[in-house]
Design an enzyme around this catalytic site. Structure first.
Site, PDB file in Angstrom:
ATOM      1  N   ASP A  36       0.855  -1.199   0.000  1.00 25.81           N
ATOM      2  CA  ASP A  36       0.000   0.000   0.000  1.00 25.81           C
ATOM      3  C   ASP A  36       0.886   1.242   0.000  1.00 25.81           C
ATOM      4  O   ASP A  36       2.041   1.203   0.437  1.00 25.81           O
ATOM      5  CB  ASP A  36      -0.908   0.003   1.246  1.00 25.81           C
ATOM      6  CG  ASP A  36      -2.178   0.802   1.035  1.00 25.81           C
ATOM      7  OD1 ASP A  36      -3.256   0.184   0.945  1.00 25.81           O
ATOM      8  OD2 ASP A  36      -2.107   2.062   0.964  1.00 25.81           O
ATOM      9  N   TYR A 155     -13.506   7.051 -13.904  1.00 26.68           N
ATOM     10  CA  TYR A 155     -13.510   5.839 -13.064  1.00 26.68           C
ATOM     11  C   TYR A 155     -14.136   4.684 -13.837  1.00 26.68           C
ATOM     12  O   TYR A 155     -13.582   3.578 -13.879  1.00 26.68           O
ATOM     13  CB  TYR A 155     -14.274   6.106 -11.768  1.00 26.68           C
ATOM     14  CG  TYR A 155     -14.278   4.919 -10.808  1.00 26.68           C
ATOM     15  CD1 TYR A 155     -13.211   4.709  -9.928  1.00 26.68           C
ATOM     16  CD2 TYR A 155     -15.340   4.021 -10.776  1.00 26.68           C
ATOM     17  CE1 TYR A 155     -13.209   3.630  -9.045  1.00 26.68           C
ATOM     18  CE2 TYR A 155     -15.347   2.944  -9.905  1.00 26.68           C
ATOM     19  CZ  TYR A 155     -14.278   2.753  -9.036  1.00 26.68           C
ATOM     20  OH  TYR A 155     -14.289   1.678  -8.166  1.00 26.68           O
ATOM     21  N   LYS A 159     -12.219   1.159 -14.970  1.00 27.53           N
ATOM     22  CA  LYS A 159     -12.630  -0.179 -14.505  1.00 27.53           C
ATOM     23  C   LYS A 159     -13.128  -1.053 -15.664  1.00 27.53           C
ATOM     24  O   LYS A 159     -12.958  -2.274 -15.623  1.00 27.53           O
ATOM     25  CB  LYS A 159     -13.685  -0.050 -13.407  1.00 27.53           C
ATOM     26  CG  LYS A 159     -13.171   0.602 -12.118  1.00 27.53           C
ATOM     27  CD  LYS A 159     -12.076  -0.232 -11.443  1.00 27.53           C
ATOM     28  CE  LYS A 159     -11.725   0.306 -10.053  1.00 27.53           C
ATOM     29  NZ  LYS A 159     -10.731  -0.525  -9.349  1.00 27.53           N
TER      30      LYS A 159
END
Ligand SMILES: NC(=O)c1ccc[n+]([C@@H]2O[C@H](COP(=O)([O-])OP(=O)(O)OC[C@H]3O[C@@H](n4cnc5c(N)ncnc54)[C@H](O)[C@@H]3O)[C@@H](O)[C@H]2O)c1
Length: 253
Positions: A36, A155, A159
Site C-alpha cells: 500500500d 472511473y 474499470k
C-alpha cells in the site's frame, strides 16, 4: 486451510477490501505481502496478521510507479521464494465528472492507479507463473466497470479497461496453468470516499438516480469471501470472467 503455504501479494491492503482480503488469506494459510501507499496502515495490518501466528510483510508501493510494482513482486520472491496469488486491488475514485469536465491530469492519475498498475503487476508476475505453470490473478474492478454511470466517466472507463485486461489475460494463459478473474463490487463500506475530490455537482446529481436502487451496502469481508473463492482451487474452472458482488444492485437494470 484453502491457501496453505501460498504466497499472495495484495495491493491496497492497508484499508477496506484489500485489508479484509489480506487478513482472510492469512487465516487460510497464505503468506502475505501487504502492499500500500500508506505504510503505517500496511504495518498495522501486518501486526494484526502476525499476532495471529501467520506471516506477512508490509511494502510501501505507489502502484502508479513501475519501479514500485517491480519492487513489490521482487519482495515477494526475496522474502517468500515465489508468488502464487496476485490481487490487484488498490484504486481511487474520481469526482463523478462527466466527460465534459475531465482534466487530463486527473484522467492520467486515475488510469495510472486503477488500470496501468494492473497491467504492470500482471506483466511482472506472469514470467514467474509461466515457469511454475501455476498462478492466480484477481483484479478488483467495480460494477462501474460493467455499467455506465456508477461514478464519473474516468472511473468507469478505468474499470471497464480492468475487465478487458482480465478477460484477455484469462484467455491468453488459460492453457498455462494461470487463471485471471475480476471482482465487480457494488457499494461497499470502506475509506474510498476519501479519494474523492472536486466532486462534480452535475455528475453526482446524475449518478444519484442509479444509486437510488442500491439494495444495501456491503462490508469488505463480503468481497474478501469472493476473493478467497477466486484464489482457491474451489474456482479451478473459473477463468477470464467477472464475479459481481453487489447484493443484487445491478440486477435492477
Ligand atoms: N468501496 C466501494 O464501494 C467500491 C466499489 C467497487 C469497487 N471498489 C474498488 O475496490 C478497490 C479497493 O477500494 P476500497 O473500497 O477498499 O477503498 P479504500 O480506500 O478503503 O482502500 C484502498 C487502498 O488503496 C490504497 N491506495 C490508493 N492509491 C494507491 C496507490 N497509488 N498505490 C498504492 N496504494 C494505493 C489506499 O491507501 C487504501 O489503503 C478499489 O480498486 C476500488 O476502486 C470499491
Amino acid at each position: 486451510m484453502k491457501l496453505k503455504d501460498k504466497v499472495a501479494v495484495v495491493t491496497g491492503a492497508a484499508s477496506g477490501m484489500g485489508k479484509a482480503i489480506a487478513e482472510l488469506y492469512a487465516k487460510e494459510g497464505a503468506k502475505i505481502i501487504v502492499a500500500d501507499l500508506n505504510l503505517d496502515g500496511a504495518n498495522s495490518v501486518v501486526e494484526g496478521i502476525t499476532s495471529n501466528g501467520a506471516s506477512a510483510k508490509a511494502v510501501q508501493v505507489n502502484v502508479a510507479k513501475k519501479e514500485d510494482i517491480d519492487n513489490m513482486i521482487d519482495t515477494a520472491v526475496n522474502e517468500y521464494g515465489t508468488i502464487d496469488i496476485l490481487v490487484n486491488n488498490a484504486g481511487i475514485m474520481d469526482g463523478f465528472e462527466p466527460v465534459g469536465e475531465i482534466s487530463d491530469d486527473r484522467w492520467d492519475q486515475i488510469f495510472d492507479i486503477n488500470t496501468k498498475s494492473v497491467m504492470r503487476a500482471m506483466r511482472k508476475a506472469i514470467p514467474i507463473f509461466l515457469e511454475k505453470e501455476q498462478g492466480v490473478i484477481i483484479n478488483t474492478a467495480s460494477t462501474g466497470g460493467l455499467n455506465g454511470a456508477h461514478a464519473g466517466a474516468t472511473y468507469g472507463a478505468s474499470k471497464h479497461a480492468v475487465i478487458g485486461l482480465t478477460k484477455n489475460t484469462g484467455f491468453m494463459y488459460a492453457q498455462k496453468g494461470i487463471r485471471c478473474n475480476a471482482i465487480a463490487p457494488g457499494a461497499v463500506e470502506t475509506n474510498i470516499s476519501s479519494s474523492m475530490t472536486n466532486i462534480s455537482k452535475f455528475g453526482a446529481e446524475r449518478t444519484k438516480v442509479v444509486q437510488g436502487v442500491i439494495p444495501g451496502v456491503g462490508q469488505p469481508e463480503d468481497i474478501a469471501d469472493v476473493a478467497l473463492f477466486l484464489a482457491s482451487d474451489d474456482s479451478r474452472f473459473v477463468n477470464g470472467t467477472v464475479v459481481t458482488a453487489d447484493g443484487g444492485w445491478t440486477a435492477a437494470f
